[in-house]
Design an enzyme around this catalytic site. Structure first.
Site, PDB file in Angstrom:
ATOM      1  N   ASP A   9       0.861  -1.186   0.000  1.00 15.45           N
ATOM      2  CA  ASP A   9       0.000   0.000   0.000  1.00 15.45           C
ATOM      3  C   ASP A   9       0.896   1.235   0.000  1.00 15.45           C
ATOM      4  O   ASP A   9       0.991   1.973   0.990  1.00 15.45           O
ATOM      5  CB  ASP A   9      -0.970  -0.066   1.186  1.00 15.45           C
ATOM      6  CG  ASP A   9      -1.974  -1.208   1.004  1.00 15.45           C
ATOM      7  OD1 ASP A   9      -2.429  -1.415  -0.147  1.00 15.45           O
ATOM      8  OD2 ASP A   9      -2.262  -1.914   1.973  1.00 15.45           O
ATOM      9  N   LYS A  31       1.159  -7.796  -3.225  1.00 15.85           N
ATOM     10  CA  LYS A  31      -0.101  -7.299  -3.792  1.00 15.85           C
ATOM     11  C   LYS A  31       0.047  -5.840  -4.219  1.00 15.85           C
ATOM     12  O   LYS A  31       0.483  -4.992  -3.431  1.00 15.85           O
ATOM     13  CB  LYS A  31      -1.230  -7.392  -2.755  1.00 15.85           C
ATOM     14  CG  LYS A  31      -2.556  -6.833  -3.285  1.00 15.85           C
ATOM     15  CD  LYS A  31      -3.707  -7.128  -2.344  1.00 15.85           C
ATOM     16  CE  LYS A  31      -3.886  -6.100  -1.266  1.00 15.85           C
ATOM     17  NZ  LYS A  31      -4.538  -4.855  -1.718  1.00 15.85           N
ATOM     18  N   ASP A  58      -4.490  -6.440  -7.738  1.00 15.33           N
ATOM     19  CA  ASP A  58      -5.819  -6.351  -7.125  1.00 15.33           C
ATOM     20  C   ASP A  58      -6.541  -5.106  -7.631  1.00 15.33           C
ATOM     21  O   ASP A  58      -6.620  -4.086  -6.944  1.00 15.33           O
ATOM     22  CB  ASP A  58      -5.643  -6.303  -5.598  1.00 15.33           C
ATOM     23  CG  ASP A  58      -6.970  -6.287  -4.858  1.00 15.33           C
ATOM     24  OD1 ASP A  58      -7.978  -6.732  -5.438  1.00 15.33           O
ATOM     25  OD2 ASP A  58      -6.987  -5.834  -3.698  1.00 15.33           O
ATOM     26  N   LYS A  60      -9.745  -5.323  -8.958  1.00 17.25           N
ATOM     27  CA  LYS A  60     -11.192  -5.569  -8.804  1.00 17.25           C
ATOM     28  C   LYS A  60     -11.948  -5.150 -10.066  1.00 17.25           C
ATOM     29  O   LYS A  60     -12.793  -4.261 -10.054  1.00 17.25           O
ATOM     30  CB  LYS A  60     -11.742  -4.844  -7.574  1.00 17.25           C
ATOM     31  CG  LYS A  60     -11.070  -5.276  -6.274  1.00 17.25           C
ATOM     32  CD  LYS A  60     -11.699  -4.637  -5.066  1.00 17.25           C
ATOM     33  CE  LYS A  60     -11.056  -5.079  -3.767  1.00 17.25           C
ATOM     34  NZ  LYS A  60      -9.653  -4.632  -3.591  1.00 17.25           N
ATOM     35  N   HIS A  62     -14.432  -4.739 -13.041  1.00 17.12           N
ATOM     36  CA  HIS A  62     -15.895  -4.810 -13.123  1.00 17.12           C
ATOM     37  C   HIS A  62     -16.316  -3.965 -14.316  1.00 17.12           C
ATOM     38  O   HIS A  62     -16.428  -2.743 -14.221  1.00 17.12           O
ATOM     39  CB  HIS A  62     -16.508  -4.257 -11.816  1.00 17.12           C
ATOM     40  CG  HIS A  62     -17.976  -4.479 -11.685  1.00 17.12           C
ATOM     41  ND1 HIS A  62     -18.661  -4.235 -10.527  1.00 17.12           N
ATOM     42  CD2 HIS A  62     -18.893  -4.926 -12.568  1.00 17.12           C
ATOM     43  CE1 HIS A  62     -19.941  -4.521 -10.701  1.00 17.12           C
ATOM     44  NE2 HIS A  62     -20.107  -4.933 -11.932  1.00 17.12           N
ATOM     45  N   ASP A  63     -16.539  -4.635 -15.460  1.00 17.11           N
ATOM     46  CA  ASP A  63     -16.846  -3.884 -16.681  1.00 17.11           C
ATOM     47  C   ASP A  63     -17.533  -4.840 -17.650  1.00 17.11           C
ATOM     48  O   ASP A  63     -17.837  -5.979 -17.266  1.00 17.11           O
ATOM     49  CB  ASP A  63     -15.533  -3.308 -17.262  1.00 17.11           C
ATOM     50  CG  ASP A  63     -15.764  -2.015 -18.021  1.00 17.11           C
ATOM     51  OD1 ASP A  63     -16.756  -1.941 -18.790  1.00 17.11           O
ATOM     52  OD2 ASP A  63     -14.971  -1.070 -17.871  1.00 17.11           O
ATOM     53  N   ILE A  64     -17.743  -4.441 -18.873  1.00 16.86           N
ATOM     54  CA  ILE A  64     -18.354  -5.371 -19.827  1.00 16.86           C
ATOM     55  C   ILE A  64     -17.349  -6.506 -20.100  1.00 16.86           C
ATOM     56  O   ILE A  64     -16.129  -6.311 -19.960  1.00 16.86           O
ATOM     57  CB  ILE A  64     -18.781  -4.672 -21.145  1.00 16.86           C
ATOM     58  CG1 ILE A  64     -17.590  -3.995 -21.814  1.00 16.86           C
ATOM     59  CG2 ILE A  64     -19.899  -3.681 -20.880  1.00 16.86           C
ATOM     60  CD1 ILE A  64     -17.882  -3.518 -23.234  1.00 16.86           C
ATOM     61  N   PRO A  65     -17.873  -7.692 -20.450  1.00 16.92           N
ATOM     62  CA  PRO A  65     -16.992  -8.859 -20.578  1.00 16.92           C
ATOM     63  C   PRO A  65     -15.765  -8.631 -21.466  1.00 16.92           C
ATOM     64  O   PRO A  65     -14.654  -9.013 -21.108  1.00 16.92           O
ATOM     65  CB  PRO A  65     -17.924  -9.933 -21.159  1.00 16.92           C
ATOM     66  CG  PRO A  65     -19.279  -9.554 -20.632  1.00 16.92           C
ATOM     67  CD  PRO A  65     -19.302  -8.057 -20.615  1.00 16.92           C
ATOM     68  N   THR A  67     -14.083  -5.964 -22.181  1.00 19.20           N
ATOM     69  CA  THR A  67     -13.062  -5.104 -21.565  1.00 19.20           C
ATOM     70  C   THR A  67     -12.305  -5.863 -20.478  1.00 19.20           C
ATOM     71  O   THR A  67     -11.078  -5.776 -20.375  1.00 19.20           O
ATOM     72  CB  THR A  67     -13.747  -3.847 -20.974  1.00 19.20           C
ATOM     73  OG1 THR A  67     -14.417  -3.191 -22.046  1.00 19.20           O
ATOM     74  CG2 THR A  67     -12.763  -2.903 -20.334  1.00 19.20           C
ATOM     75  N   THR A 118     -16.092  -5.442   2.163  1.00 19.55           N
ATOM     76  CA  THR A 118     -16.327  -5.439   3.619  1.00 19.55           C
ATOM     77  C   THR A 118     -16.758  -4.051   4.105  1.00 19.55           C
ATOM     78  O   THR A 118     -17.183  -3.898   5.240  1.00 19.55           O
ATOM     79  CB  THR A 118     -15.071  -5.897   4.380  1.00 19.55           C
ATOM     80  OG1 THR A 118     -13.952  -5.229   3.828  1.00 19.55           O
ATOM     81  CG2 THR A 118     -14.879  -7.388   4.272  1.00 19.55           C
ATOM     82  N   GLN A 188      -9.167  -2.551  10.661  1.00 22.70           N
ATOM     83  CA  GLN A 188      -9.797  -3.842  10.351  1.00 22.70           C
ATOM     84  C   GLN A 188     -10.769  -4.180  11.478  1.00 22.70           C
ATOM     85  O   GLN A 188     -10.461  -3.996  12.648  1.00 22.70           O
ATOM     86  CB  GLN A 188      -8.738  -4.953  10.239  1.00 22.70           C
ATOM     87  CG  GLN A 188      -7.780  -4.774   9.072  1.00 22.70           C
ATOM     88  CD  GLN A 188      -8.405  -5.116   7.725  1.00 22.70           C
ATOM     89  OE1 GLN A 188      -9.603  -5.379   7.626  1.00 22.70           O
ATOM     90  NE2 GLN A 188      -7.595  -5.071   6.676  1.00 22.70           N
ATOM     91  N   GLY A 208      -0.661  -6.389   5.302  1.00 22.13           N
ATOM     92  CA  GLY A 208      -0.011  -5.116   5.005  1.00 22.13           C
ATOM     93  C   GLY A 208       0.714  -4.572   6.214  1.00 22.13           C
ATOM     94  O   GLY A 208       1.877  -4.887   6.469  1.00 22.13           O
ATOM     95  N   ARG A 209      -0.001  -3.759   6.994  1.00 23.06           N
ATOM     96  CA  ARG A 209       0.647  -3.019   8.088  1.00 23.06           C
ATOM     97  C   ARG A 209       1.400  -3.853   9.122  1.00 23.06           C
ATOM     98  O   ARG A 209       2.458  -3.406   9.575  1.00 23.06           O
ATOM     99  CB  ARG A 209      -0.387  -2.102   8.755  1.00 23.06           C
ATOM    100  CG  ARG A 209      -0.740  -0.927   7.847  1.00 23.06           C
ATOM    101  CD  ARG A 209      -2.042  -0.274   8.219  1.00 23.06           C
ATOM    102  NE  ARG A 209      -3.175  -1.140   7.938  1.00 23.06           N
ATOM    103  CZ  ARG A 209      -4.447  -0.807   8.147  1.00 23.06           C
ATOM    104  NH1 ARG A 209      -4.732   0.375   8.653  1.00 23.06           N
ATOM    105  NH2 ARG A 209      -5.422  -1.645   7.838  1.00 23.06           N
TER     106      ARG A 209
HETATM  107  O1  C5P Z   1      -2.616  -3.328   6.433  1.00 19.73           O
HETATM  108  P1  C5P Z   1      -3.580  -4.455   6.286  1.00 19.73           P
HETATM  109  O2  C5P Z   1      -2.990  -5.812   6.684  1.00 19.73           O
HETATM  110  O3  C5P Z   1      -4.914  -4.199   6.936  1.00 19.73           O
HETATM  111  O4  C5P Z   1      -3.806  -4.531   4.711  1.00 19.73           O
HETATM  112  C1  C5P Z   1      -4.686  -5.417   4.129  1.00 19.73           C
HETATM  113  C2  C5P Z   1      -4.718  -5.235   2.638  1.00 19.73           C
HETATM  114  O5  C5P Z   1      -5.828  -5.976   2.166  1.00 19.73           O
HETATM  115  C3  C5P Z   1      -4.916  -3.798   2.174  1.00 19.73           C
HETATM  116  O6  C5P Z   1      -4.248  -3.669   0.915  1.00 19.73           O
HETATM  117  C4  C5P Z   1      -6.403  -3.686   1.997  1.00 19.73           C
HETATM  118  O7  C5P Z   1      -6.776  -2.772   1.021  1.00 19.73           O
HETATM  119  C5  C5P Z   1      -6.771  -5.095   1.538  1.00 19.73           C
HETATM  120  N1  C5P Z   1      -8.144  -5.479   1.837  1.00 19.73           N
HETATM  121  C6  C5P Z   1      -8.671  -5.478   3.105  1.00 19.73           C
HETATM  122  N2  C5P Z   1      -9.953  -5.849   3.338  1.00 19.73           N
HETATM  123  C7  C5P Z   1     -10.705  -6.231   2.345  1.00 19.73           C
HETATM  124  C8  C5P Z   1     -10.213  -6.256   1.047  1.00 19.73           C
HETATM  125  C9  C5P Z   1      -8.909  -5.870   0.830  1.00 19.73           C
HETATM  126  O8  C5P Z   1      -7.980  -5.127   4.056  1.00 19.73           O
HETATM  127  N3  C5P Z   1     -11.931  -6.621   2.593  1.00 19.73           N
END
Ligand code: C5P
Length: 246
Positions: A9, A31, A58, A60, A62-65, A67, A118, A188, A208-209
């Site tokens: 990130d 990622k 990542d 995500k 979401h468009d016409i098939p 594309t 989420t 989270q 990530g973090r």
């Molecule tokens: O720093 P952290 O471990 O929370 O990062 C999680 C990664 O997963 C981030 O890149 C975040 O955008 C992604 N992500 C998430 N929850 C989701 C979907 C993706 O935390 N539901």
């Protein structure tokens, strides 16, 4: 064996290079999300591939098939290993993504579907015309995706055990929201430890973090991988004893 994916990130290739230097051989899979890809484009994917790393792109889609099909082909050309689409794009779009990946032979990226973000709750779903409760919607979209060629889904640690039973043993289940015991939870809301996520059936953990923000990122990643391997061994033992019972 389950895989650790570290979420980059970040906003520049220079920061990515520094992170990869720091994490060394401990982390093989990264990622790249919308922020980094919007800032740096394919160059950052090429930089990671040039260093022998695996890439989860990542975006995500979401468009016409047509594309989405072309975007998946472009990702495969870059050597991307995992890509995301929105299952809500529908059957034809999911199939187009899966078919585009399949046509890339050895280079084929695996396709993961995002079901319900989420950040959305039941009320948000109602507002966009989805009457089903979030859990039922996750299940329905997960089935739709996997029945139409997706390799698996992205799901929260709270959903993973249930989705493993819904989608069967071969689906990839990629889980963000992973926190080692005692780590900061941050924003989270529904988290699990790496060991728990693996025992519940995750195949890929996105972290990530807890790694990138640690005082010693490589040590933090090593601890997570060790916990994943211990859980892998337990799962292998329980699979073996299930076979013996058969
Ligand atoms: O720093 P952290 O471990 O929370 O990062 C999680 C990664 O997963 C981030 O890149 C975040 O955008 C992604 N992500 C998430 N929850 C989701 C979907 C993706 O935390 N539901």
């Amino acid at each position: 064996m389950t895989e650790l994916i570290v979420a980059l990130d970040l906003s520049s290739t220079a920061e990515v290079e520094a992170a990869v230097d720091q994490l060394g051989d401990t982390v093989q899979f990264y990622k790249i999300g919308l922020e980094l890809f919007s800032a740096e484009g394919p160059a950052v994917v090429r930089a990671l591939k040039a260093r022998g790393k695996k890439v989860f792109l990542d975006l995500k889609l979401h468009d016409i098939p047509r594309t989405v099909e072309r975007a998946v082909s472009a990702g495969a050309e870059l050597g991307v290993d995992l890509m995301t689409i929105h299952a809500a794009g529908g059957r034809a779009m999911i199939k187009a993504a899966a078919d585009a990946a399949a046509q890339c032979g050895a280079k084929a990226p695996k396709i993961l579907a995002v079901t319900v973000l989420t950040s959305l709750d039941g009320e948000d779903l109602q507002e966009i015309g989805v009457a089903r409760a979030p859990t039922a919607q996750v299940e329905a979209l997960g089935r739709l995706a996997c029945d139409n060629g997706a390799d698996g889904i992205v799901c929260s640690p709270m959903e993973v055990a249930h989705m493993r039973s819904v989608l069967g043993k071969d689906a990839l289940l990629c889980t963000p929201g992973v926190r080692p015991a005692g780590a900061e939870i941050g924003d989270q809301k529904r988290v699990a430890t790496p060991g728990q996520a693996v025992r519940d059936g995750s195949t890929h953990l996105v972290v990530g973090r807890p790694v990138m923000g640690a005082a010693d990122p490589q040590a933090a990643a090593r601890t997570i991988v060790a916990e994943m391997r211990a859980a892998d061994s337990l799962s292998a033992l329980s699979d073996a004893s299930d076979h013996e019972k058969d």
